[in-house]
Scaffold this motif. Structure first.
Motif, mmCIF file in Angstrom:
data_model
loop_
_atom_site.group_PDB
_atom_site.id
_atom_site.type_symbol
_atom_site.label_atom_id
_atom_site.label_comp_id
_atom_site.label_asym_id
_atom_site.label_seq_id
_atom_site.Cartn_x
_atom_site.Cartn_y
_atom_site.Cartn_z
ATOM 1 N N SER A 254 -9.101 -2.613 18.946
ATOM 2 C CA SER A 254 -10.507 -2.979 19.098
ATOM 3 C C SER A 254 -11.340 -2.562 17.893
ATOM 4 N N THR A 255 -10.682 -2.052 16.847
ATOM 5 C CA THR A 255 -11.391 -1.705 15.627
ATOM 6 C C THR A 255 -10.876 -2.588 14.493
ATOM 7 N N GLY A 256 -11.599 -2.576 13.387
ATOM 8 C CA GLY A 256 -11.163 -3.342 12.228
ATOM 9 C C GLY A 256 -11.361 -4.836 12.411
ATOM 10 N N GLU B 22 -9.977 1.725 1.431
ATOM 11 C CA GLU B 22 -10.959 1.529 2.495
ATOM 12 C C GLU B 22 -10.962 0.080 2.974
ATOM 13 N N MET B 23 -10.886 -0.854 2.034
ATOM 14 C CA MET B 23 -10.880 -2.274 2.387
ATOM 15 C C MET B 23 -9.635 -2.610 3.217
ATOM 16 N N VAL B 24 -8.475 -2.101 2.791
ATOM 17 C CA VAL B 24 -7.235 -2.358 3.521
ATOM 18 C C VAL B 24 -7.318 -1.778 4.927
ATOM 19 N N ALA B 25 -7.907 -0.585 5.039
ATOM 20 C CA ALA B 25 -8.009 0.070 6.342
ATOM 21 C C ALA B 25 -8.932 -0.689 7.294
ATOM 22 N N GLU B 26 -9.845 -1.493 6.753
ATOM 23 C CA GLU B 26 -10.768 -2.244 7.608
ATOM 24 C C GLU B 26 -10.102 -3.431 8.295
ATOM 25 N N GLY C 197 -17.549 -3.651 7.913
ATOM 26 C CA GLY C 197 -16.139 -3.474 8.199
ATOM 27 C C GLY C 197 -15.840 -3.316 9.669
ATOM 28 N N ASN C 198 -16.773 -3.740 10.535
ATOM 29 C CA ASN C 198 -16.634 -3.545 11.982
ATOM 30 C C ASN C 198 -16.328 -2.082 12.287
ATOM 31 N N ARG D 142 -13.833 -3.805 -6.192
ATOM 32 C CA ARG D 142 -13.404 -3.243 -4.906
ATOM 33 C C ARG D 142 -11.868 -3.178 -4.828
ATOM 34 N N HIS D 143 -11.213 -4.237 -5.260
ATOM 35 C CA HIS D 143 -9.751 -4.283 -5.214
ATOM 36 C C HIS D 143 -9.118 -3.323 -6.218
ATOM 37 N N LEU D 144 -9.717 -3.185 -7.383
ATOM 38 C CA LEU D 144 -9.085 -2.432 -8.468
ATOM 39 C C LEU D 144 -9.421 -0.946 -8.457
#
Length: 714
Positions: A559-561, A544-548, A392-393, A535-537
């Motif tokens: 500079s993140t994500g 967490e995925m959205v925040a990445e 997720g960088n 992961r989506h459900l």
């Protein structure tokens, strides 16, 4: 004559709106069909073949019983016609198929248990028809004493053929022509103290749309006593009233807006006498200007309350929405709402000129090789280290250089998938590879030491004076290494390429298990797609995925994500990416146990690859995962040197060791994750004593992929 799931009879409907439903496989029905057919004025309409074809094409496919269900002939006496249709279950499945998933199949079945009464069939015609169109009731009871007049046709969707016909009959016929299997009953006459009990008997919901104020009061008095909710739409400014007498049998009628009222005192009011009541009920301060002005003119320049067909149609839609919520047990309190379309259109906005909040700008990416070349040795080594990949960088490290070397420690844990900091250990291993290559290129190569575990894991690279031309030769590819999230061309790897990738991982203490068989690549894509669906459900994993992702409207550190440009998502794909960001959408898909399409992008990308690689290492400790990360980076850099592209495809439970770990990631999905993990290990042939550091897809793609930015500090 009855079919599973839907009760049918020879006659559906009552009075002048009754239809006959006939099965030609039944001897009595066949005789009746012959008798009707003997009348040459009766027309036959038979599109059964087309209906059957459409039924066979719905998704998911109907079972055999539905496809072979006996069709029916429906006799419409008022049209002097016989129409051939699917059997009741197939008819319902096909007719309501396009409702899904605005209304799920399970919800649609639940709504067949709802019986609704509609009182007043001018506005009520639109209401009743919309309920039937959406399949929101299993039975509808209609009542109106009046007949269709030409002046009604500005809002009642009838025709000149209906002039002089009872309004309830007209509505019932229209519903019968839409769905002959839907039970529609006509309650004769008008509503008063003598008829109200029969009208309300067995009803779950009342839709009151009549003009008579005494009838309005009577139906509410008795509905309140029986605990039946009442819904009313007044066709001015989209006013919808809900009175939940099922929840509160002491609630005042009309929300108390008219005070204590007596039905007997309201009987026989003239139109002019109704005006003050109507205006008070609508709220004089909020009634639309045109309605208020018209109220002043009643009995003078206009004869009665004005109503528009569009307002009536809107009333049908809002009442249907309220019935749907009540029928499904969704929250709907007593109260009032205004859905004023004219007012909404006043606020029309042009997307071309609407001012949007500008996204936080990101700095331009470095010219990596030039930047590295311009830095002193210590800073150059740190710079190269920070170019390492991380899930997720997230860049989970803190880098502290000094005169004798570089110390790398872990920042506070931030990712659910970073179980016991195993993913962070892999990232530190990749960083260790970069540091060593850079130090070797600057002739300050030394020794790497790993200490601690979990949150206390740390690396120390001590500078020396070592030099290795062969290892230093990896610098260019190491600095060019990037994650490429684009699709590949699917061309196979050569034996030499496969050998080089294996050798790179092996030289750093790892094991590259490479899958190149096309069918196994596709199978791997299916497993990884199933992981992506979970992961989506799963709410926490989804968050967490959205925040990445560094969304355009985000005020996060640019500079993140992962920027959308690095995800390979063009402008046309941003909309769908935004959909997958929404928690309400994911919650519905989880509730429906749906969402298989959420993994489709991953499945497609994996399927376009030349190979999929699992980087493994012996052991499962922190130091083992560091070694696995080093091996993964070594392979990645070697692939870059060969002109191959790499993208991690990380299963959510890659670093889970047991069901406890899996439960912590995705509660309630332990068995599914365990099965997927087992399938993946079996696919790659991972030994029992091994753990997996990273899963990568390897492919060919032209051009240079965009590169994720790195933090300036830490």
């Amino acid at each position: 004559m009855a079919d599973a799931g839907i009760a049918t009879t020879d006659h559906v409907g009552t009075g002048d709106a009754a239809v006959e439903i006939l099965d030609e496989n039944d001897p009595a029905d066949r005789a009746r069909l012959e008798a009707i057919g003997a009348d040459r004025s009766v027309r036959r309409l038979d599109t059964l073949a087309e209906q059957q074809t459409s039924l066979a094409e719905v998704i998911p496919p109907p079972d055999e019983a539905l496809l072979t269900e006996s069709p029916r002939w429906v006799h419409y006496p008022w049209r002097s016609s016989l129409v051939r249709v699917l059997g009741p279950n197939g008819f319902r499945r096909l007719r309501l198929d396009r409702n899904r998933n605005k209304i799920t199949a399970a919800e649609q079945d639940r709504l067949t248990g709802v019986t609704v009464g509609v009182l007043g069939l001018s506005v009520g015609h639109a209401v009743a028809h919309t309920l039937a169109v959406e399949g929101l009731a299993g039975a509808i009871r209609l009542m109106d004493f009046d007949t269709i007049d030409l002046s009604n046709l500005n809002r009642v969707p009838g025709s000149v053929f209906d002039l002089g016909v009872n309004k309830a009959v007209v509505a019932a016929r229209r519903i019968a022509e839409l769905d002959p299997y839907l039970r529609v009953e006509i309650a004769p006459g008008g509503l008063d103290e003598d008829t109200v009990a029969d009208f309300l008997d067995g009803l779950d919901i009342v839709l009151e749309e009549c003009d008579s104020f005494d009838a309005k009061v009577i139906v509410r008095d008795h509905a309140r006593a029986r605990g039946i909710p009442v819904i009313m739409e007044t066709s001015d400014g989209g006013v919808l009233d809900v009175e939940r007498f099922d929840l509160d049998r002491e609630r005042p009628l009309f929300h108390g807006l008219l005070g204590e009222i007596d039905a007997a005192a309201l009987s026989g009011l003239t139109t002019a006498q109704k005006v003050p009541l109507g205006i008070t009920l609508l709220d004089a301060a909020r009634v639309t200007a045109r309605m208020a002005a018209s109220a002043v003119e009643l009995g003078r320049t206009i004869s009665t309350w004005p109503q528009l067909g569009g307002d009536v149609a809107l009333g049908g839609a809002t009442c249907a929405a309220a019935v749907r919520r009540l029928g499904l047990g969704h929250p709907l309190p007593s109260g009032r709402i205004r859905i004023d379309l004219d007012a909404e259109l006043e606020a029309l906005a042009d997307p071309l000129t609407a001012t949007a909040v500008p996204p936080r700008s990101a700095p331009a990416p470095d010219d990596v090789a030039a930047t590295f070349g311009s830095l002193p040795d210590r800073e150059a080594v740190v710079y190269a280290g920070k170019r390492a990949p991380s899930a997720g960088n997230s860049q989970p490290w803190t880098v502290s250089p000094d005169d004798t070397g570089v110390t790398v420690t872990l920042r506070e844990r931030g990712r659910l998938g970073d179980i016991d900091r195993r993913a962070s250990a892999v990232a530190l291993g990749a960083m260790a590879f970069n540091i060593d290559v850079a130090a070797t290129a600057r002739s300050v190569a030394g020794e790497l030491a790993t200490t601690g575990s979990g949150d206390d894991l740390a690396l120390r690279y001590a500078f020396g004076d070592g030099a290795d031309p062969e290892r230093a030769g990896l610098l260019d590819a190491m600095l060019r290494r990037a994650t490429d999230r684009r699709p590949g061309d699917g061309t196979p790897l050569s034996d030499d390429e496969i050998h080089a990738l294996r050798a790179a991982a092996d030289s750093s203490g790892g094991i590259a298990r490479i899958v190149t068989d096309r069918s196994e690549i596709v199978r791997c894509g299916g497993i990884l797609a199933a992981h992506d669906r979970i992961r989506h459900l799963t709410p926490d994993l989804h968050a967490e995925m959205v925040a990445e992702i560094r969304w355009p409207d985000s005020d996060a550190d640019p500079s993140t994500g992962l920027g959308p440009d690095t995800l390979g998502v063009g402008r046309s794909g941003l909309g769908m990416l935004e959909v997958t960001r929404r928690t309400d959408v994911m919650a519905l898909l989880a509730e429906w146990d749906a969402g298989s399409a959420l993994g489709a992008p991953t499945q497609g990308l994996v399927g376009s690859s030349s190979a999929v690689v699992a980087i493994c290492q012996d052991g499962a400790g922190s130091a083992d995962h560091v070694r696995g990360g080093t091996a993964a980076q070594a392979l990645w850099v070697r692939a870059t040197g060969l002109g191959l592209s790499i993208c991690p495809v990380t299963p959510i439970s890659l670093h889970a060791r047991d069901d406890g770990d899996r439960e912590g990631l995705a509660p309630g999905r332990v068995d599914e994750l365990a099965r997927l993990d087992g399938d993946l290990r079996a696919l790659f042939g991972v030994d029992d004593g091994e753990s997996v550091a990273m899963v990568l897809r390897v492919f060919r793609a032209g051009g240079t992929p965009p590169v994720s930015l790195r933090r300036a500090q830490g």
